[in-house]
Each structure stands twice: as C-alpha cells, then as structure tokens.
Design a protein around this motif. Structure first.
Motif, short mmCIF file in Angstrom:
data_model
loop_
_atom_site.label_atom_id
_atom_site.label_comp_id
_atom_site.label_asym_id
_atom_site.label_seq_id
_atom_site.Cartn_x
_atom_site.Cartn_y
_atom_site.Cartn_z
N THR A 141 -0.46 -11.38 -5.49
CA THR A 141 -0.88 -10.17 -6.20
C THR A 141 0.28 -9.39 -6.79
OG1 THR A 141 -2.75 -10.06 -4.70
CG2 THR A 141 -2.24 -8.06 -5.92
N ASP A 188 -7.92 -3.98 5.17
CA ASP A 188 -8.55 -4.30 3.90
C ASP A 188 -10.08 -4.12 4.03
OD1 ASP A 188 -9.20 -5.44 1.43
OD2 ASP A 188 -7.78 -7.09 1.64
N GLU A 236 -5.36 -13.89 -0.31
CA GLU A 236 -6.66 -13.21 -0.43
C GLU A 236 -7.07 -12.93 -1.88
OE1 GLU A 236 -8.96 -12.77 1.71
OE2 GLU A 236 -10.17 -11.78 0.17
N GLY A 237 -6.12 -12.46 -2.69
CA GLY A 237 -6.47 -12.09 -4.07
C GLY A 237 -7.08 -13.25 -4.85
N SER A 280 -2.51 -9.14 1.91
CA SER A 280 -3.56 -8.77 2.86
C SER A 280 -3.62 -9.76 4.03
CB SER A 280 -4.89 -8.74 2.11
OG SER A 280 -5.95 -8.51 2.98
N GLN A 286 0.83 -1.22 0.00
CA GLN A 286 0.00 0.00 0.00
C GLN A 286 0.85 1.26 0.00
OE1 GLN A 286 -1.27 -2.47 2.67
NE2 GLN A 286 -2.02 -3.41 0.80
C1 GLC Z 1 -5.89 -5.25 -3.15
C2 GLC Z 1 -7.29 -4.84 -2.73
C3 GLC Z 1 -7.72 -5.62 -1.53
C4 GLC Z 1 -7.59 -7.09 -1.82
C5 GLC Z 1 -6.15 -7.43 -2.17
C6 GLC Z 1 -6.01 -8.88 -2.55
O1 GLC Z 1 -4.97 -4.78 -2.21
O2 GLC Z 1 -7.36 -3.47 -2.47
O3 GLC Z 1 -9.05 -5.31 -1.18
O4 GLC Z 1 -8.03 -7.89 -0.76
O5 GLC Z 1 -5.73 -6.64 -3.25
O6 GLC Z 1 -4.75 -9.17 -3.04
#
Ligand code: GLC
Length: 423
Positions: free
Chosen positions: A254, A93, A198-199, A69, A39
């Motif tokens: 990500t 998040d 998460e992604g 995340s 971020q």
């Molecule tokens: C990005 C999005 C976030 C998501 C994350 C997953 O940072 O803003 O909401 O959970 O990617 O990789």
C-alpha cells in the motif's frame, strides 16, 4: 544507585522493580498504545500529548510496528496469544473485530459505556457502528474511516486535455495517451496494491463489485467462480499487457503506491485517504497542488465500487489498566480527535458531521464527496476466519499478477480452499 537499591540488588534480585525503585510519581498510570507505521504515529503522539495535558495522572507511550495491516496483526497475534499485558490499547483494522471477539483479545466495552452505550454508538457512521459490535458486544470504538479513491494528476490531464476518467477503459486510454506523450520511462499510468498483503484483497474485490458481483452468493457461500471475478482478473491483466501498471506490481504494498505517486511517477493511483495529506504536506512531494481525488472508475454501464477500510481502538483483554485504557479509547474515538486527524492526516471521519466542518473541508476539499463514498463502500468478508480468507484471496491475486498462476488456476485454488473455510 542508592545504598538502599545496592543492598537489594545483590541480596534480592527477584524483588519486583516497583519495590526497589518506586516511580517518581506513584499516582501515575502509564498506558501503551500500539499503532502501525502507516497510521501516522506522529499524529497519534500529538493527540496523546493533549490527552496527557488533560489527564496529568496518565502517561501514554506509543509503540509503532508493522508497515502493513497483516504485519501489524502478526505482531499482535504474538502479544495476545501469550496474554502479554505490555499493550493496553491497540489500533486494529476494520476487518478484525470479529476475529478479536472470537479470540477474546479485546475487552468488551459495554459495561464501561453503561447507560450511554447506545447513544455513544449511535453517533458513528452505521458501517463503523456495525463493524465494532460483534454478537451484541462492543469490541472496539472507531478511530478513523477509510475507503479507496482515484488519485490523479491534474497537471498531466490538463496538458493532454483529458477529463478525470469515469470508466476503467477511459482510465487505460488516458494512461496510454499521457505515457506516450511524456515519454518518461519512470512514469506509469496506474498503480494499486499487488504484493501478497491485505490491500491486494481489495485490488481483487473492487472491480468484481464494480462489475455487479458479490463475494457470497444467496446461500452465504463464496462465489469466486463468477463472470464478475473474471472481469477483475481481466482488468489487471489488460493493464499489465498495456504497460499501464508498474512492471513490479506484484511487489507493491500500500504505502509504495503513495511513494511512487508522491515522486511524480504515476498518473493515477487507487489509494486510501491518508495519501492526500502526504502529497500536500511532505517536504519531498512532487505533486503538491497537482493532485485531486475522485471516486474510483466503474465498468461502463455499472456503478463504481470501493472497499471500506478504517482503524479502530480496542482495549487489550490483558491490560492491567483497563479503566484508564477505556478512558483513553473514548477520547481517541471522539469527534474532537476525529477532526484533528482529518486536518493533520486526512484520516476520514467516523462521525458524519465532521465531514462538513469548514476547517476539515479547507484541509481536504474532497471530503465533500468522500462521506458518500464511505457510506456506499463495500465490506470485505466479515468472519472470525478473516485472516485465512484474506490469505487465500491475496496470495492468489498476487500469484496472478506475478504471472506464476493463471486466472483459472487462481480461481480454482480460491474455490477449493474457501470451501474448507466456509464448511
Ligand atoms: C488501509 C485501510 C485498511 C486496509 C489497508 C490495506 O489502511 O484503512 O482497512 O486493510 O489499507 O492496505
């Protein structure tokens, strides 16, 4: 060491440090902000420098941790379950406010906002206002918005006389054409998150939504045995079978998508907003001025869908400087800072009017349509149990992409485990 401190050092080690060595400026409050590596902590630092200039009594330190995340959340879990006061403000998040509210980790902001509460909340894009109000209480304030987009290489599409794809089939066919024509073993057609992070939840849900499916049925129960979820699995296995995606898709988090695209090794990518700024400004970028952003493709005959993302600023319930932390959070969640982030990091604004600011559009011409993408984006399941729901979805999608579980096995596992969460 002064004589005074030397005396205490031997005689009374247990004395609080503040007694033994008063800080240079006794009036100064030091706050600590936790932010993830993805971020843009460097941009956060610039924003905090401005805050410090305007508030000479305050110093703000940044703590950076966790590349994804879920890794960031693991760290915060440790700090917050032990009620540690080390962090005053944390970036969380968009999927987390419900969990933070249930755990009592975030200081509710209602009493600090007072009579201004509704006016303050009313300025944000509705999805962010709603995500941050849980059970009627303001749990955090939005820092930046996010969604997934299609990034593509304009030079390669032009070379083969191709238009940006509107459907997933077109995307695969363009990818095959360009990969064959280029004959470059490092070049792949498309990448998205596939690691157990998460992604990868969005990697599963986006094509399902795009095929007209929903995660919850009309009774509010998970609906993961639908034809639409099977279409999502099918899409990713087709991409794999055609070698359109990198062979190690199941290992890709990500930011690795960004790194691969930036190195010139991808024609298309499904990626969040931050990548644009890196492609245009990083010294090692091979794709500066050769990249464009578009809405994600759809299945023929359907509307495209994308996953809503974004980051919020919350005050820790265990902070010892809550009033000052709230002051900082309000600054971080202001239109002024939203504009700075848009220009310095291509972080999508949480205020509708910032999208049409001429300086913002100059840095990010695609913000013209991005606001609509954010407004129509879909949410991952909202629940205090989200960490478990996410784990069930992402590990199954990951096992499928790794080839260790079939679609049937992954869907059966998701069904039985989700049934226990949604009792
Ligand atoms: C990005 C999005 C976030 C998501 C994350 C997953 O940072 O803003 O909401 O959970 O990617 O990789």
């Amino acid at each position: 060491m002064t004589k005074f401190r030397a005396l205490f050092a031997s005689a009374a080690l247990a004395l609080p440090l503040a007694l033994a060595a008063p800080p240079a400026d006794a009036q100064q409050t030091t706050l600590r902000v936790f932010v993830g590596g993805q971020q843009r902590p460097d941009v956060m630092r610039q924003i905090l420098d401005l805050f410090q200039q305007r508030n000479p009594g305050m110093r703000v330190d940044v703590e950076v941790g966790g590349a994804t995340s879920d890794q960031q959340q693991q760290y915060l879990n440790t700090v917050l379950t032990s009620r540690d006061s080390v962090i005053d403000v944390m970036l969380i998040d968009v999927i987390r406010p419900a969990q933070f509210a249930a755990a009592g980790w975030a200081e509710p902001l209602d009493s600090y906002l007072g009579a201004e509460r509704d006016a303050v909340m009313g300025r944000y894009l509705p999805a962010y206002r709603e995500a941050n109000i849980v059970g009627g209480r303001v749990i955090a304030l939005p820092y930046f918005a996010d969604a997934q987009f299609l990034y593509y290489r304009t030079d390669l599409l032009q070379k083969y006389n191709l238009q940006p794809p509107r459907t997933w089939d077109e995307l695969m066919s363009h990818a095959r054409t360009v990969m064959q024509g280029e004959n470059n073993p490092n070049l792949r057609g498309f990448s998205t998150a596939g690691a157990p992070i998460e992604g990868t939840v969005c990697t599963m849900l986006v094509p399902m939504w795009g095929a007209g499916g929903q995660f919850l049925n009309a009774q509010g129960r998970p609906n993961v045995n639908s034809p639409e979820i099977r279409r999502s699995f099918q899409l990713w296995s087709d991409m794999k079978a055609q070698n359109v995606t990198p062979p190690n898709l199941a290992e890709i988090p990500t930011d690795r998508i960004r790194v691969d695209f930036q190195a010139g090794n991808l024609l298309f990518a499904m990626q969040w907003g931050y990548a644009w700024n890196r492609f245009q400004n990083d010294a090692d970028s091979q794709v500066k001025d050769k990249t464009r952003v578009a809405p994600l493709p759809a299945f023929a005959g359907n509307q495209p869908a994308t996953c809503i993302g974004g980051w919020q600023v919350a005050v820790s319930a265990f902070s010892r400087n809550k009033a000052q932390a709230v002051q900082l959070v309000r600054f971080l969640s202001s239109p002024e800072v939203s504009k700075m982030q848009a220009i310095l990091a291509s972080h999508l604004p949480v205020f509708p009017e910032v999208y049409s600011d001429p300086d913002v559009l100059r840095a990010n011409p695609w913000f013209e349509f991005a606001r609509n993408s954010v407004v129509t984006a879909r949410s991952r399941p909202v629940s205090p149990d989200y960490p478990e729901i996410s784990e069930i979805l992402r590990t199954n999608m990951n096992a499928f992409l790794a080839g260790t579980r079939t679609a049937d096995q992954a869907i059966a596992d998701m069904n039985s485990r989700l049934a226990r969460v949604y009792r």
